[in-house]
Enzyme design. Sequence first.
Site, short mmCIF file in Angstrom:
data_model
loop_
_atom_site.label_atom_id
_atom_site.label_comp_id
_atom_site.label_asym_id
_atom_site.label_seq_id
_atom_site.Cartn_x
_atom_site.Cartn_y
_atom_site.Cartn_z
N SER A 22 0.80 -1.22 0.00
CA SER A 22 0.00 0.00 0.00
C SER A 22 0.84 1.27 0.00
O SER A 22 0.31 2.36 -0.22
CB SER A 22 -0.93 0.02 1.22
N GLY A 23 2.15 1.16 0.23
CA GLY A 23 3.00 2.34 0.30
C GLY A 23 3.43 2.83 -1.07
O GLY A 23 3.17 2.20 -2.10
N CYS B 11 17.45 6.58 -0.25
CA CYS B 11 17.47 7.41 -1.46
C CYS B 11 18.59 8.45 -1.41
O CYS B 11 19.37 8.59 -2.37
CB CYS B 11 16.11 8.06 -1.66
N ASN C 123 13.65 9.60 -6.23
CA ASN C 123 13.75 8.86 -4.97
C ASN C 123 12.88 7.60 -4.93
O ASN C 123 13.16 6.67 -4.17
CB ASN C 123 13.39 9.75 -3.78
#
Length: 351
Positions: free
Chosen positions: A10-11, A149, A318
């Site tokens: 879900s992210g 990142c 990122n």
Amino acid sequence: MIRAGVVGASGLAGGELIRLITQHPELELAFVGGSSSVGRRPAELHPNLRIDFGLTVQPVTEDIADQVDVVFLATPAPASAELAALLADRVPSVIDLSGAFRIRTPELHRRWYPKVDRSTELADRFVYGVPELVRDQLVDAPLISLPGCYATAITLGLAPLTLELGLDLRTVLVDGKSGSSGGGLHLRTADLHPFRNNAITPYSPTGHRHAGEVADFLARAKSGSVGSLTMSAYGVPLVRGLLTSSYVFTDGTVDQRTLQRAYTRFYKGDRFVRVRRHDETLIPVPDPQAVLGSNYCDVTALHDEEGGRIVVLAALDNLVKGAAGQAVQAANIRFGLPEETGLTMQPVLPA
């Protein structure tokens, strides 16, 4: 086909992984896992994914080992530590996108991740690093921990100085600027649109955990040394993309020609690192908008003779090179595929 699972579906990074895997010619999305979104389809969670994959989010148990060849953990660090302990030695390859296993040194890990309880023995088994710098170690690696990142951009920017030129970097000061997607989907007042829009937010002005992992990695990579490496991080009004500006002070002697040659030589043959000249395009580069949607990292090194320093700029998306794209790149190497498989998309501009 290589069966892939995504946990943390879900992210933002989880959604990006699903997008990349389902376009990959050699990967098959076989499992999507999570906790808060159990029973929901990926298309419900990510509006850009309209395809019905025939999958819904499922709880993660050790039975996942019968369904996947590789599992990507796009989960918070505490959850990744637990899931890695559950899945190690059951799944052929676990690729973790969190910070749970990035920092090898126990003391440094406890400093930056005090809430992440992990096994030291398990942490020692993880291969950490940007694929361009640890490619040989990724082949057949069962456990892989991807850099953050910021750390990806900083490390790719500094590596030619230490590993190619062998310089001892006395002091490195990093200025990092990132879009809002770097903070994930956690609801924080400072990230609300009325406060974030048109703002430059100093959310970590006196230190950032990604600097800790860079220092830890470069110390183990040897060649030239790094004395002090510190970082200040700022949120800027972008959604995707980040830029790191590393101000390097060294006692070694180096000029612009030497820098350009060293960076070009070091990254020769690396598909996803583009060594740039600052003034080579219509807009000055590196610039995050020139890499959005791609797995590229643009790098420039400049000699500031008057300031007695080297300025290294690195820009990337990122969510792609800083997360999901790099995860797929690592999986390609792990399973013996051409490194660029499924990752040949060009940047989108304007974005």
